[in-house]
Motif scaffolding. Structure first.
Motif, PDB file in Angstrom:
ATOM      1  N   VAL A 275       0.740  -1.098  -0.074  1.00 16.57           N
ATOM      2  CA  VAL A 275      -0.007  -0.072  -0.027  1.00 16.57           C
ATOM      3  C   VAL A 275       0.704   1.198   0.247  1.00 16.57           C
ATOM      4  O   VAL A 275       0.849   1.962  -1.097  1.00 16.57           O
ATOM      5  CB  VAL A 275      -0.862  -0.050   1.155  1.00 16.57           C
ATOM      6  CG1 VAL A 275      -1.724   1.308   1.251  1.00 16.57           C
ATOM      7  CG2 VAL A 275      -1.948  -1.009   1.064  1.00 16.57           C
ATOM      8  N   PHE A 276       1.475   1.581   1.176  1.00 21.59           N
ATOM      9  CA  PHE A 276       2.433   2.756   1.360  1.00 21.59           C
ATOM     10  C   PHE A 276       3.430   2.968   0.281  1.00 21.59           C
ATOM     11  O   PHE A 276       3.711   3.917  -0.395  1.00 21.59           O
ATOM     12  CB  PHE A 276       3.001   2.838   2.654  1.00 21.59           C
ATOM     13  CG  PHE A 276       3.835   3.930   2.794  1.00 21.59           C
ATOM     14  CD1 PHE A 276       3.271   5.094   3.017  1.00 21.59           C
ATOM     15  CD2 PHE A 276       5.346   3.686   2.665  1.00 21.59           C
ATOM     16  CE1 PHE A 276       4.310   6.271   3.043  1.00 21.59           C
ATOM     17  CE2 PHE A 276       5.958   5.084   2.868  1.00 21.59           C
ATOM     18  CZ  PHE A 276       5.573   6.221   2.987  1.00 21.59           C
ATOM     19  N   VAL A 277       4.132   1.848  -0.284  1.00 22.24           N
ATOM     20  CA  VAL A 277       5.158   1.705  -1.269  1.00 22.24           C
ATOM     21  C   VAL A 277       4.843   2.332  -2.661  1.00 22.24           C
ATOM     22  O   VAL A 277       5.497   2.998  -3.364  1.00 22.24           O
ATOM     23  CB  VAL A 277       5.696   0.452  -1.426  1.00 22.24           C
ATOM     24  CG1 VAL A 277       4.746  -0.573  -2.471  1.00 22.24           C
ATOM     25  CG2 VAL A 277       7.276   0.548  -2.038  1.00 22.24           C
ATOM     26  N   LEU A 278       3.475   2.115  -2.960  1.00 21.94           N
ATOM     27  CA  LEU A 278       2.738   2.890  -4.191  1.00 21.94           C
ATOM     28  C   LEU A 278       2.859   4.261  -4.175  1.00 21.94           C
ATOM     29  O   LEU A 278       3.325   5.061  -5.049  1.00 21.94           O
ATOM     30  CB  LEU A 278       1.354   2.204  -4.359  1.00 21.94           C
ATOM     31  CG  LEU A 278       1.019   0.891  -4.659  1.00 21.94           C
ATOM     32  CD1 LEU A 278      -0.388   0.504  -4.824  1.00 21.94           C
ATOM     33  CD2 LEU A 278       2.046   0.404  -5.797  1.00 21.94           C
ATOM     34  N   MET A 281       6.513   5.459  -4.222  1.00 18.43           N
ATOM     35  CA  MET A 281       7.074   5.381  -5.684  1.00 18.43           C
ATOM     36  C   MET A 281       6.723   6.509  -6.296  1.00 18.43           C
ATOM     37  O   MET A 281       7.522   7.027  -7.051  1.00 18.43           O
ATOM     38  CB  MET A 281       6.834   4.226  -6.076  1.00 18.43           C
ATOM     39  CG  MET A 281       7.732   2.851  -5.412  1.00 18.43           C
ATOM     40  SD  MET A 281       7.457   1.348  -6.281  1.00 18.43           S
ATOM     41  CE  MET A 281       7.778   1.617  -8.042  1.00 18.43           C
ATOM     42  N   THR A 282       5.391   6.950  -6.283  1.00 24.59           N
ATOM     43  CA  THR A 282       4.818   8.083  -7.129  1.00 24.59           C
ATOM     44  C   THR A 282       5.375   9.426  -6.751  1.00 24.59           C
ATOM     45  O   THR A 282       5.678  10.122  -7.141  1.00 24.59           O
ATOM     46  CB  THR A 282       3.259   7.834  -7.263  1.00 24.59           C
ATOM     47  OG1 THR A 282       2.866   7.943  -6.048  1.00 24.59           O
ATOM     48  CG2 THR A 282       3.168   6.524  -7.958  1.00 24.59           C
ATOM     49  N   SER A 283       5.197   9.465  -5.346  1.00 26.57           N
ATOM     50  CA  SER A 283       5.559  11.086  -4.794  1.00 26.57           C
ATOM     51  C   SER A 283       6.773  11.222  -4.503  1.00 26.57           C
ATOM     52  O   SER A 283       7.268  12.506  -4.651  1.00 26.57           O
ATOM     53  CB  SER A 283       4.578  11.197  -3.430  1.00 26.57           C
ATOM     54  OG  SER A 283       4.855  10.124  -2.290  1.00 26.57           O
ATOM     55  N   GLU A 284       7.659  10.341  -3.897  1.00 25.78           N
ATOM     56  CA  GLU A 284       9.023  10.541  -3.478  1.00 25.78           C
ATOM     57  C   GLU A 284      10.051  10.082  -4.519  1.00 25.78           C
ATOM     58  O   GLU A 284      11.292  10.863  -4.773  1.00 25.78           O
ATOM     59  CB  GLU A 284       9.168   9.813  -2.483  1.00 25.78           C
ATOM     60  CG  GLU A 284       8.468  10.188  -0.936  1.00 25.78           C
ATOM     61  CD  GLU A 284       8.712  11.396  -0.506  1.00 25.78           C
ATOM     62  OE1 GLU A 284       9.955  11.927  -0.543  1.00 25.78           O
ATOM     63  OE2 GLU A 284       7.774  12.110  -0.353  1.00 25.78           O
ATOM     64  N   GLY A 292       4.708   0.804  -9.937  1.00 22.27           N
ATOM     65  CA  GLY A 292       4.357   0.353  -8.617  1.00 22.27           C
ATOM     66  C   GLY A 292       3.619  -0.928  -8.518  1.00 22.27           C
ATOM     67  O   GLY A 292       3.959  -1.759  -7.602  1.00 22.27           O
ATOM     68  N   LEU A 293       2.442  -0.883  -9.271  1.00 26.90           N
ATOM     69  CA  LEU A 293       1.560  -2.099  -9.289  1.00 26.90           C
ATOM     70  C   LEU A 293       2.395  -3.159  -9.884  1.00 26.90           C
ATOM     71  O   LEU A 293       1.928  -4.062  -9.331  1.00 26.90           O
ATOM     72  CB  LEU A 293       0.306  -1.521 -10.283  1.00 26.90           C
ATOM     73  CG  LEU A 293      -0.409  -0.608  -9.620  1.00 26.90           C
ATOM     74  CD1 LEU A 293      -1.536  -0.205 -10.507  1.00 26.90           C
ATOM     75  CD2 LEU A 293      -1.158  -0.826  -8.440  1.00 26.90           C
ATOM     76  N   VAL A 351      13.335  -6.192  -6.953  1.00 27.13           N
ATOM     77  CA  VAL A 351      13.873  -7.515  -6.430  1.00 27.13           C
ATOM     78  C   VAL A 351      13.432  -7.053  -4.806  1.00 27.13           C
ATOM     79  O   VAL A 351      13.472  -8.285  -4.081  1.00 27.13           O
ATOM     80  CB  VAL A 351      15.437  -7.562  -6.782  1.00 27.13           C
ATOM     81  CG1 VAL A 351      16.194  -8.547  -5.640  1.00 27.13           C
ATOM     82  CG2 VAL A 351      15.349  -7.997  -8.125  1.00 27.13           C
ATOM     83  N   GLY A 352      13.558  -5.981  -4.476  1.00 28.31           N
ATOM     84  CA  GLY A 352      13.480  -5.576  -3.099  1.00 28.31           C
ATOM     85  C   GLY A 352      11.999  -6.034  -2.415  1.00 28.31           C
ATOM     86  O   GLY A 352      12.064  -6.464  -1.449  1.00 28.31           O
ATOM     87  N   MET A 353      11.228  -5.653  -3.302  1.00 27.77           N
ATOM     88  CA  MET A 353       9.807  -5.980  -3.024  1.00 27.77           C
ATOM     89  C   MET A 353       9.586  -7.482  -2.891  1.00 27.77           C
ATOM     90  O   MET A 353       8.649  -8.157  -2.144  1.00 27.77           O
ATOM     91  CB  MET A 353       8.705  -5.273  -3.864  1.00 27.77           C
ATOM     92  CG  MET A 353       8.741  -3.702  -3.727  1.00 27.77           C
ATOM     93  SD  MET A 353       7.575  -3.017  -4.844  1.00 27.77           S
ATOM     94  CE  MET A 353       6.023  -3.656  -3.862  1.00 27.77           C
ATOM     95  N   VAL A 354      10.080  -8.465  -3.758  1.00 26.18           N
ATOM     96  CA  VAL A 354      10.205  -9.772  -3.991  1.00 26.18           C
ATOM     97  C   VAL A 354      10.451 -10.301  -2.580  1.00 26.18           C
ATOM     98  O   VAL A 354      10.048 -11.134  -2.208  1.00 26.18           O
ATOM     99  CB  VAL A 354      10.778 -10.428  -5.255  1.00 26.18           C
ATOM    100  CG1 VAL A 354      10.898 -11.827  -4.971  1.00 26.18           C
ATOM    101  CG2 VAL A 354      10.033  -9.953  -6.360  1.00 26.18           C
ATOM    102  N   VAL A 355      11.704  -9.725  -2.473  1.00 22.71           N
ATOM    103  CA  VAL A 355      12.392 -10.330  -0.864  1.00 22.71           C
ATOM    104  C   VAL A 355      11.561  -9.956   0.160  1.00 22.71           C
ATOM    105  O   VAL A 355      11.023 -10.650   1.040  1.00 22.71           O
ATOM    106  CB  VAL A 355      13.885  -9.699  -0.824  1.00 22.71           C
ATOM    107  CG1 VAL A 355      14.249  -9.953   0.475  1.00 22.71           C
ATOM    108  CG2 VAL A 355      14.699 -10.029  -1.764  1.00 22.71           C
TER     109      VAL A 355
END
Length: 454
Positions: A275-278, A281-284, A292-293, A351-355
């Motif tokens: 949720v927050f990572v979306l 990724m878009t704002s920061e 992101g999706l 890769v970071g999100m997969v981990v």
């Protein structure tokens, strides 16, 4: 011992039952548990994605994009805050009336609420009433999900061999990544084939309207099921609890506390990376919504296989030790992920999100078995539902809000990572309080006390 080979005839289904269960009943229960939670988490995930990317300006318009996002995340939290009500209502009914009947009601409630979000007018059409109605439907979603999880876990695990409880109970755990993958996939596809204006105007609604089709499929599966052998045995012995809520709080408080704490870190970790990572990724990072999706979808796809694998692994090794390892990894990984994300390399982020979601799978796969086996069988629906939903209030419900507030206040990802670390410590305490899984659990009668095995 192999867990993914064709199913065998079993001498017992759960320790409370000595009647053999055939392969068809076991498979139906597994599929019904998986499909039901997939549908309900599809609904939940569709809202989560929309809240992070669209609902701020559609239902809470303001000149401040951060304020709009915070307001949208507030309605995201409402879904979690409503879960304990679902746990109280449906958990109690599940221990008194049975698993199957209750799971039909929870499926209908969540599915109808999601479908109605798909036809809900926005702020531009009806003003502030749009936000009010959105919050009400989100609340209904939360009540349904709050009653779903405990029953779905028992549906699959109570048809299975208790020595393989980690694997069978993981059917319900596969639902969140499957639903998340499906929801993100549908929304990403719609965003890709439509113009931005069309998608933000009406295209997003399609993802919510599809819930109606999924509800019909889920109902068909659940109506074909029989009641679980464990609940049948409890009913035959006349041991259905008269006041399950009271008994959980007065007779099994340690189990409830352990169950709540066990869930907090995985909930926060999941909120961070789905949720927050979306928003981050878009704002920061200035990356696109579709990037992101896609990253979330890749991580969720791996979870489909890692969840049952982790559940099966927990049947071979100590469930508590495996959970402790996952908790430590969850506390450490955000400190490594955010520097990776800072490179703005899409490959590094994916890769970071997969981990991250693999670590979550290591916790979430065996979590259902670990929580349910804290409670005696006659109170298992109520106890598990309460632990699940109450943890959601202090974990997943407020996590996106806290992440957003911390990032705004400190302008650094370090505060976000430290917050995850604190929740990992809390969950570690829950693991220490939890009991080992007994291999043989007779039905606990109202005259008996529950032994906490250490």
């Amino acid at each position: 011992m192999t867990y993914l080979t064709p199913l065998r005839w079993m001498d017992t289904v759960m320790t409370a039952s000595t009647e053999p269960t055939d392969k068809r009943s076991l498979r139906r229960a597994f599929v019904a548990s998986l499909s039901g939670t997939t549908l309900e988490y599809y609904d939940f995930a569709a809202y989560s994605v929309a809240a992070a990317t669209l609902f701020g300006k559609l239902f809470f318009p303001s000149g401040d994009s951060l304020a709009g996002t915070m307001a949208a995340f507030s309605t995201y939290a409402v879904g979690y805050l409503a879960r304990p009500l679902g746990g109280f209502i449906f958990g109690r009914l599940g221990d008194k009336l049975g698993r199957k009947q209750v799971l039909v009601f929870t499926l209908l409630l969540t599915g109808i609420a999601t479908f109605l979000i798909g036809v809900l007018p926005t702020h531009a059409a009806i003003g502030g009433w749009a936000a009010v109605l959105l919050v009400a439907l989100r609340f209904a979603q939360g009540v349904g999900v709050g009653g779903e999880w405990g029953g779905a876990v028992l549906l699959s695990s109570e048809f299975g061999d208790p020595k393989k409880r980690g694997f069978w109970a993981s059917a319900a755990q596969i639902g969140p990544p499957a639903g998340n993958l499906l929801a993100n996939g549908v929304i990403a596809l719609l965003a890709a084939v439509m113009t931005t204006a069309a998608f933000e105007s009406w295209g997003w609604r399609i993802a919510f309207l599809l819930s109606g089709v999924l509800v019909l499929f889920g109902l068909w599966l659940r109506m074909k099921l029989e009641e679980t052998p464990v609940f049948k045995k409890i009913a035959e012995q006349g041991e259905k609890p008269k006041a399950p809520l009271k008994e959980v709080f007065t007779r099994e408080p340690r189990a409830l506390i352990a169950g709540i704490l066990i869930r907090i870190c995985p909930d926060v970790l999941y909120s961070l990376f789905t949720v927050f990572v979306l928003t981050y990724m878009t704002s920061e990072l200035g990356m696109s919504r579709s990037q992101g999706l896609t990253a979330v979808m890749i991580g969720s796809a791996f979870q489909l296989f890692l969840m049952p694998a982790a559940g099966a692994l927990s049947d071979r090794v100590s469930r508590r030790k495996l959970y402790a390892i996952g908790t430590i990894a969850a506390g450490i990984w955000p400190f490594l992920f955010f520097p990776l994300a800072g490179t703005k390399s899409y490959l590094a982020i994916a890769v970071g999100m997969v981990v991250a979601l693999a670590i979550h799978a290591l916790l979430y796969g065996p979590q259902a078995a670990m929580i349910t086996e804290q409670f005696s069988e006659r109170l298992r629906y109520t106890g598990s539902s309460l632990a699940y939903t109450l943890a959601g209030v202090v974990g997943g419900a407020v996590a996106p809000l806290i992440f957003t507030a911390l990032l705004d206040a400190y302008d650094s990802w370090l505060a976000v990572a430290l917050y995850v670390l604190v929740t990992a410590i809390v969950t570690g305490i829950g693991v220490a309080l939890s009991r080992r899984a007994p291999e043989d659990e007779p039905v606990v009668t109202s005259a008996e006390t529950v032994e906490v095995a250490r």
